[in-house]
Design a protein around this motif. Structure first.
Motif, PDB file in Angstrom:
ATOM      1  N   ASP A 290       0.954  -1.147  -0.129  1.00  0.00           N
ATOM      2  CA  ASP A 290       0.050  -0.045  -0.017  1.00  0.00           C
ATOM      3  C   ASP A 290       0.886   1.317   0.050  1.00  0.00           C
ATOM      4  OD1 ASP A 290      -2.544  -1.253   0.059  1.00  0.00           O
ATOM      5  OD2 ASP A 290      -2.693  -1.569   2.109  1.00  0.00           O
TER       6      ASP A 290
ATOM      7  N   VAL B 114       4.928   5.576  -8.100  1.00  0.00           N
ATOM      8  CA  VAL B 114       4.192   4.287  -8.042  1.00  0.00           C
ATOM      9  C   VAL B 114       5.395   3.247  -7.302  1.00  0.00           C
ATOM     10  CG1 VAL B 114       2.494   4.246  -9.818  1.00  0.00           C
ATOM     11  CG2 VAL B 114       4.703   3.621 -10.548  1.00  0.00           C
TER      12      VAL B 114
ATOM     13  N   ARG C 155       1.132   2.003  -3.712  1.00  0.00           N
ATOM     14  CA  ARG C 155       0.149   3.071  -3.997  1.00  0.00           C
ATOM     15  C   ARG C 155       0.515   4.281  -3.839  1.00  0.00           C
ATOM     16  NH1 ARG C 155      -5.001  -0.225  -1.555  1.00  0.00           N
ATOM     17  NH2 ARG C 155      -6.065   1.922  -2.163  1.00  0.00           N
TER      18      ARG C 155
ATOM     19  N   ARG D 290       0.677  11.303  -5.439  1.00  0.00           N
ATOM     20  CA  ARG D 290       1.013  10.118  -4.695  1.00  0.00           C
ATOM     21  C   ARG D 290       2.351   9.963  -4.213  1.00  0.00           C
ATOM     22  NH1 ARG D 290      -2.904   6.029  -5.422  1.00  0.00           N
ATOM     23  NH2 ARG D 290      -4.553   6.562  -6.854  1.00  0.00           N
TER      24      ARG D 290
ATOM     25  N   PRO E 197      -7.321  -0.359  -5.574  1.00  0.00           N
ATOM     26  CA  PRO E 197      -5.874  -0.899  -5.468  1.00  0.00           C
ATOM     27  C   PRO E 197      -5.098  -0.554  -6.823  1.00  0.00           C
ATOM     28  CG  PRO E 197      -7.412  -2.545  -4.571  1.00  0.00           C
ATOM     29  CD  PRO E 197      -8.292  -1.461  -5.265  1.00  0.00           C
ATOM     30  N   MET E 198      -3.665  -0.710  -6.963  1.00  0.00           N
ATOM     31  CA  MET E 198      -3.167  -0.484  -8.369  1.00  0.00           C
ATOM     32  C   MET E 198      -3.740  -1.516  -9.240  1.00  0.00           C
ATOM     33  SD  MET E 198       0.891  -0.449  -9.196  1.00  0.00           S
ATOM     34  CE  MET E 198       1.533   0.795  -7.849  1.00  0.00           C
TER      35      MET E 198
END
Length: 529
Positions: free
Chosen positions: A9, A184, A202, A375, A421-422
């Motif tokens: 995560d 990522v 993530r 992110r 989720p990815m």
């Protein structure tokens, strides 16, 4: 070469106070995260070295008073909202996590009656401390809590090479044509196996600490080479205030050898120690009305001025003269380190010299630690929240790491609960590391020479006192070195010394460029011209 891939995560790069608090905060809210550290244990970085203490609150203290002290020390170059957040949240978060939950043994007369000290730039005694090893006590408690938490995976001896982004590393056209670039995860060198791992996540948190090791004299640990700054810069995240490098006025001088120097805490001056020249004359009154408790940038330049005038290699800190307390009991670590070089601090002055200490700039981050790269978060010393402005106020660094550790952890936990989720498409489109070269020409002598070039160039030209001529010289030297390294890096198999050198060189280049662009003398960025 065998490739190892994993997905989590959240990936947290760095394990000092900011990284550990961020991990604990989100883990408590049920988020699974992976913490990587370049060392063999979590307390590998600078947090453990913090001696002075952490800002709490004095009697009759108000957030506004601390706010004013921070802004004054920062030459009003600070981001007011960030300063306000630190002052408003700081004491409560400290009470909650460090005192009530982790029971960090801050010095007290009786339970709840804390010993509070004052340091340069503070108008009140509001600093909590554990003798002169506050950072060590905090990191011992944090490391234990992180290691034992079921939602946290700790990976040791891991060096991040590069941040993975959808623009740079995805092979799928959908991501290449997208306007938004997202982080990522990272490519990470596993020193146990010598393989490069693809750690997808993530969300990613940079908590890589400082940059002191790009300077000849520094109080920072060997890993403080600005790797987070270099990686964020390459990934396209915005950096800010990179010219503001704070030099600590008093590092123990034990000969001309460069490298990591032992810090003599500002708290020693807070308790009454006085800076003197080799004749024993106190000199700070000549430079500032606040004398030995002036902010760090002023004290540092005064010391350099005295050293240039006298031709001496150091000045001296006289702790025996005014301190009424038992000095050895109050400063056991400092006393022992001085004894190792045959200095008895109860009767002799301590030889000191300035050293690169704290990076006030970094990866631009908002009140929750979010950066301009989707992110990606940045917390602690590698981030630039705007709290410190052009010069950091003493003992605010641990507090900033704590507060942004908490706000980033909460923000990520909140976002993760709302996001998918990815996707498999994204996951499969990120390629594993391709080792470019197989020329086994990595020579330790060359690497040491390149580091010597970086450190001497930065110390002499992008150091305590700067000018257009010096900066231009540094810029052309660093540009040449960066280009040569780029070519070398492409043809040689990856290794920890190479990654570190590459990151250190890029960080030095970024600092030099920022210093060149800013013609205004302010705080730690002092233009002699």
């Amino acid at each position: 070469m065998e490739h190892h891939r994993s997905i989590s995560d959240v990936l947290i790069i760095g394990s000092g106070i900011a990284g550990c608090v961020s991990a604990l905060t989100m883990a408590e809210e049920g988020v699974h995260c992976t913490v990587i550290t370049a060392g063999e244990r979590l307390s590998y970085g600078n947090s453990e070295l913090a001696q002075g203490g952490i800002v709490f609150h004095a009697e009759n203290d108000e957030p506004e008073i601390l706010e004013k002290d921070i802004m004054t020390a920062g030459w009003n170059h600070n981001y007011a909202k960030a300063v306000r957040q630190l002052c408003a949240l700081g004491p409560d978060v400290l009470q909650e996590l460090f005192i009530d939950k982790l029971h960090i043994p801050f010095n007290q007369r009786k339970p709840g009656d804390w010993f509070l000290t004052r340091e340069g730039g503070h108008s009140l005694p509001r600093i909590l401390y554990c003798h002169d090893h506050t950072g060590r006590n905090i990191m011992e408690a944090l490391s234990k809590a992180v290691s034992e938490h079921p939602n946290i995976t700790v990976l040791t001896k891991r060096t991040a090479i590069d941040l993975l982004t959808t623009h740079h590393h995805s092979s799928h056209m959908d991501f290449k044509y997208s306007l938004a670039n997202s982080c990522v995860g990272a490519y990470v060198l596993n020193e146990h196996t010598a393989e490069v791992e693809t750690l997808l996540s993530r969300y990613t948190v940079l908590a890589t600490g400082g940059i002191g090791q790009v300077y000849l004299h520094t109080t920072n640990t060997p890993g403080s080479i600005g790797s987070g700054i270099a990686m964020a810069h390459r990934a396209g995240a915005r950096l800010l205030n990179c010219e503001y490098v704070q030099f600590h006025p008093t590092a123990l001088y034990a000969g001309k050898r460069g490298g990591q120097r032992f810090l003599v805490s500002e708290a020693v001056r807070g308790e009454g120690a006085v800076l003197v020249d080799s004749c024993g004359d106190a000199f700070m009154k000549r430079y500032d009305d606040r004398a030995d408790l002036a902010p760090r940038d002023i004290v540092t330049r005064a010391i350099m001025d005295v050293m240039l005038k006298t031709g001496d290699d150091c000045v001296y800190l006289d702790a025996a003269r005014n301190i009424k307390k038992d000095i050895v009991k109050r400063f056991p670590t400092i006393s022992e380190r001085c004894r190792n070089i045959s200095v008895d601090i109860t009767s002799e002055p301590i030889p000191v010299v300035p050293a690169a200490h704290y990076f006030c700039g970094g990866v631009l981050a908002d009140l929750n630690g979010r950066t301009t790269l989707e992110r990606l978060y940045a917390v602690g010393e590698c981030s630039c929240t705007g709290v410190h402005g052009a010069n950091r106020l003493a003992s605010t660094s641990l507090l900033e790491g704590l507060v942004w550790g908490v706000t980033s952890g909460r923000d990520i936990a909140r976002r993760i609960s709302k996001t998918e989720p990815m996707s498999e498409k994204l996951r499969d489109s990120i390629r594993d590391w391709v080792n470019a070269g197989d020329e086994h020409n990595e020579d330790p002598a060359l690497i040491n020479q390149d580091w010597a070039t970086i450190r001497n160039t930065m110390w002499n030209y992008v150091g305590i006192s700067r000018s257009a001529g010096r900066l231009h010289r540094a810029f052309s030297d660093m540009r040449t070195l960066a280009k040569n390294l780029q070519d070398f890096y492409k043809n040689t198999p990856i290794s920890k010394p190479l990654v570190d050198l590459f990151h250190g060189c890029q960080t030095a280049y970024v600092i030099t460029l920022s210093a060149m662009r800013n013609r205004q003398s302010k705080g730690c960025h002092f233009r002699a011209d």
